[in-house]
Design an enzyme around this catalytic site. Structure first.
Site, PDB file in Angstrom:
ATOM      1  N   GLY A  46       0.844  -1.193   0.000  1.00  0.00           N
ATOM      2  CA  GLY A  46       0.000   0.000   0.000  1.00  0.00           C
ATOM      3  C   GLY A  46       0.880   1.243   0.000  1.00  0.00           C
ATOM      4  O   GLY A  46       1.988   1.215   0.543  1.00  0.00           O
ATOM      5  N   GLN A  51       2.964  10.064   1.109  1.00  0.00           N
ATOM      6  CA  GLN A  51       4.254   9.371   1.225  1.00  0.00           C
ATOM      7  C   GLN A  51       5.191   9.709   0.065  1.00  0.00           C
ATOM      8  O   GLN A  51       6.392   9.482   0.163  1.00  0.00           O
ATOM      9  CB  GLN A  51       4.059   7.847   1.276  1.00  0.00           C
ATOM     10  CG  GLN A  51       3.359   7.375   2.544  1.00  0.00           C
ATOM     11  CD  GLN A  51       3.222   5.870   2.544  1.00  0.00           C
ATOM     12  OE1 GLN A  51       2.249   5.332   2.035  1.00  0.00           O
ATOM     13  NE2 GLN A  51       4.210   5.191   3.104  1.00  0.00           N
ATOM     14  N   CYS A  90       5.686   0.007   7.391  1.00  0.00           N
ATOM     15  CA  CYS A  90       5.313   1.113   6.499  1.00  0.00           C
ATOM     16  C   CYS A  90       6.531   1.496   5.685  1.00  0.00           C
ATOM     17  O   CYS A  90       7.636   1.573   6.229  1.00  0.00           O
ATOM     18  CB  CYS A  90       4.834   2.304   7.340  1.00  0.00           C
ATOM     19  SG  CYS A  90       4.403   3.768   6.368  1.00  0.00           S
ATOM     20  N   LEU A  91       6.330   1.754   4.412  1.00  0.00           N
ATOM     21  CA  LEU A  91       7.448   2.146   3.551  1.00  0.00           C
ATOM     22  C   LEU A  91       8.081   3.456   4.022  1.00  0.00           C
ATOM     23  O   LEU A  91       9.241   3.714   3.705  1.00  0.00           O
ATOM     24  CB  LEU A  91       6.976   2.273   2.097  1.00  0.00           C
ATOM     25  CG  LEU A  91       6.628   0.948   1.408  1.00  0.00           C
ATOM     26  CD1 LEU A  91       5.956   1.215   0.069  1.00  0.00           C
ATOM     27  CD2 LEU A  91       7.863   0.076   1.229  1.00  0.00           C
ATOM     28  N   HIS A 132      -4.789   1.656   7.361  1.00  0.00           N
ATOM     29  CA  HIS A 132      -3.418   2.189   7.447  1.00  0.00           C
ATOM     30  C   HIS A 132      -3.196   3.307   6.421  1.00  0.00           C
ATOM     31  O   HIS A 132      -2.670   4.375   6.761  1.00  0.00           O
ATOM     32  CB  HIS A 132      -2.438   1.027   7.218  1.00  0.00           C
ATOM     33  CG  HIS A 132      -0.987   1.424   7.160  1.00  0.00           C
ATOM     34  ND1 HIS A 132      -0.057   0.965   8.064  1.00  0.00           N
ATOM     35  CD2 HIS A 132      -0.296   2.209   6.287  1.00  0.00           C
ATOM     36  CE1 HIS A 132       1.130   1.468   7.759  1.00  0.00           C
ATOM     37  NE2 HIS A 132       1.018   2.224   6.679  1.00  0.00           N
ATOM     38  N   GLU A 133      -3.595   3.058   5.183  1.00  0.00           N
ATOM     39  CA  GLU A 133      -3.381   4.068   4.125  1.00  0.00           C
ATOM     40  C   GLU A 133      -4.261   5.288   4.347  1.00  0.00           C
ATOM     41  O   GLU A 133      -3.831   6.422   4.131  1.00  0.00           O
ATOM     42  CB  GLU A 133      -3.638   3.468   2.735  1.00  0.00           C
ATOM     43  CG  GLU A 133      -2.751   2.286   2.365  1.00  0.00           C
ATOM     44  CD  GLU A 133      -1.280   2.510   2.614  1.00  0.00           C
ATOM     45  OE1 GLU A 133      -0.817   3.660   2.487  1.00  0.00           O
ATOM     46  OE2 GLU A 133      -0.574   1.544   2.955  1.00  0.00           O
ATOM     47  N   HIS A 136      -2.723   7.774   6.643  1.00  0.00           N
ATOM     48  CA  HIS A 136      -1.704   8.657   6.043  1.00  0.00           C
ATOM     49  C   HIS A 136      -2.319   9.958   5.540  1.00  0.00           C
ATOM     50  O   HIS A 136      -1.667  11.002   5.554  1.00  0.00           O
ATOM     51  CB  HIS A 136      -1.024   7.963   4.857  1.00  0.00           C
ATOM     52  CG  HIS A 136       0.088   7.023   5.231  1.00  0.00           C
ATOM     53  ND1 HIS A 136       1.250   7.446   5.839  1.00  0.00           N
ATOM     54  CD2 HIS A 136       0.226   5.687   5.063  1.00  0.00           C
ATOM     55  CE1 HIS A 136       2.056   6.413   6.025  1.00  0.00           C
ATOM     56  NE2 HIS A 136       1.451   5.320   5.567  1.00  0.00           N
TER      57      HIS A 136
HETATM   58  C1  QAP Z   1       0.864  -0.803   4.944  1.00  0.00           C
HETATM   59  O1  QAP Z   1       3.020  -1.268   4.249  1.00  0.00           O
HETATM   60  C2  QAP Z   1       0.446  -2.075   5.613  1.00  0.00           C
HETATM   61  O2  QAP Z   1       9.809  -1.560   6.580  1.00  0.00           O
HETATM   62  C3  QAP Z   1       1.738  -1.028   3.757  1.00  0.00           C
HETATM   63  O3  QAP Z   1      11.707  -2.459   4.932  1.00  0.00           O
HETATM   64  C4  QAP Z   1       1.272  -2.715   6.495  1.00  0.00           C
HETATM   65  O4  QAP Z   1       3.747  -1.920   2.254  1.00  0.00           O
HETATM   66  C5  QAP Z   1      -0.780  -2.624   5.330  1.00  0.00           C
HETATM   67  C6  QAP Z   1       7.754  -2.336   3.692  1.00  0.00           C
HETATM   68  C7  QAP Z   1       0.871  -3.911   7.089  1.00  0.00           C
HETATM   69  C8  QAP Z   1      -1.181  -3.796   5.907  1.00  0.00           C
HETATM   70  C9  QAP Z   1      -0.356  -4.452   6.786  1.00  0.00           C
HETATM   71  C10 QAP Z   1       8.130  -1.908   4.938  1.00  0.00           C
HETATM   72  C11 QAP Z   1       8.737  -2.790   2.829  1.00  0.00           C
HETATM   73  C12 QAP Z   1       6.372  -2.277   3.222  1.00  0.00           C
HETATM   74  C13 QAP Z   1       9.440  -1.962   5.346  1.00  0.00           C
HETATM   75  C14 QAP Z   1       4.001  -1.701   3.401  1.00  0.00           C
HETATM   76  C15 QAP Z   1      10.414  -2.420   4.478  1.00  0.00           C
HETATM   77  C16 QAP Z   1      10.062  -2.841   3.212  1.00  0.00           C
HETATM   78  C17 QAP Z   1       5.351  -1.820   3.965  1.00  0.00           C
HETATM   79 CO    CO Z   2       2.322   3.463   5.571  1.00  0.00          CO
END
Ligand code: QAP
Ligand code: CO
Length: 153
Positions: A46, A51, A90-91, A132-133, A136
């Site tokens: 997401g 972001q 989270c990215l 989550h999104e 943001h």
């Molecule tokens: C949000 O998160 C989310 O730390 C999206 O090193 C999270 O895509 C939705 C990511 C959990 C549902 C469940 C994070 C990639 C990606 C990092 C992400 C990383 C590499 C996070």
């Molecule tokens: Co995020």
């Protein structure tokens, strides 16, 4: 299409409230295309417009389970039900994880890139991701909501 830079925690833009999209035009389509490309490259599921430094109410989701890419413009979570806990990342908070409580199910109403409204009932990981999104768009990061320790991978 172009990759955009993902802002990281500490950047003031991640704490702002985003404004609604007013025009469903080529600029919106470029933003959505770039966001999807940026999310896939970063191996995320997401990504929300703030972001990538754009303070508009837009996010994209692809859980990678075959359901494909979903785009949400001006989303509103109109109903929620129950509670679930998921270990989120989270990215914009790379390498950090923690348990967050979210609704178990929710209804989201939004517009697609052409300005057509839709409503979606989601559960499980999709409900986590939409919640989550959507946070943001109001300047909220998952780390604000972690129950227990925020842990480094
Ligand atoms: C949000 O998160 C989310 O730390 C999206 O090193 C999270 O895509 C939705 C990511 C959990 C549902 C469940 C994070 C990639 C990606 C990092 C992400 C990383 C590499 C996070
Ligand atoms: Co995020």
């Amino acid at each position: 299409m172009a990759l955009r830079t993902i802002l990281v925690d500490g950047d003031d833009l991640l704490r702002k409230t985003s404004k609604p999209v007013e025009h469903f035009d080529a600029r919106l389509h470029d933003l959505l295309d770039d966001m999807a490309q940026t999310m896939y490259k970063a191996r995320g599921i997401g990504l929300a417009a703030p972001q990538v430094g754009v303070l508009r109410r837009v996010f994209v989701v692809d859980l990678g389970d075959g359901t494909g890419l979903r785009e949400f413009v001006n989303p509103v979570i109109s109903a929620t039900l129950g509670d679930q806990v998921y270990e989120e990342g989270c990215l914009s908070v790379p390498g950090w994880y923690g348990n967050v409580h979210r609704p178990a199910r929710l209804t989201v109403e939004a517009w697609d890139r052409h300005g057509r409204p839709f409503r979606l009932d989601v559960a499980e990981l999709m409900a986590v991701c939409v919640s989550h999104e959507n946070d943001h768009l109001d300047g909220v990061l998952f780390k604000d909501k972690v129950d227990g320790e925020l842990v480094k991978l």
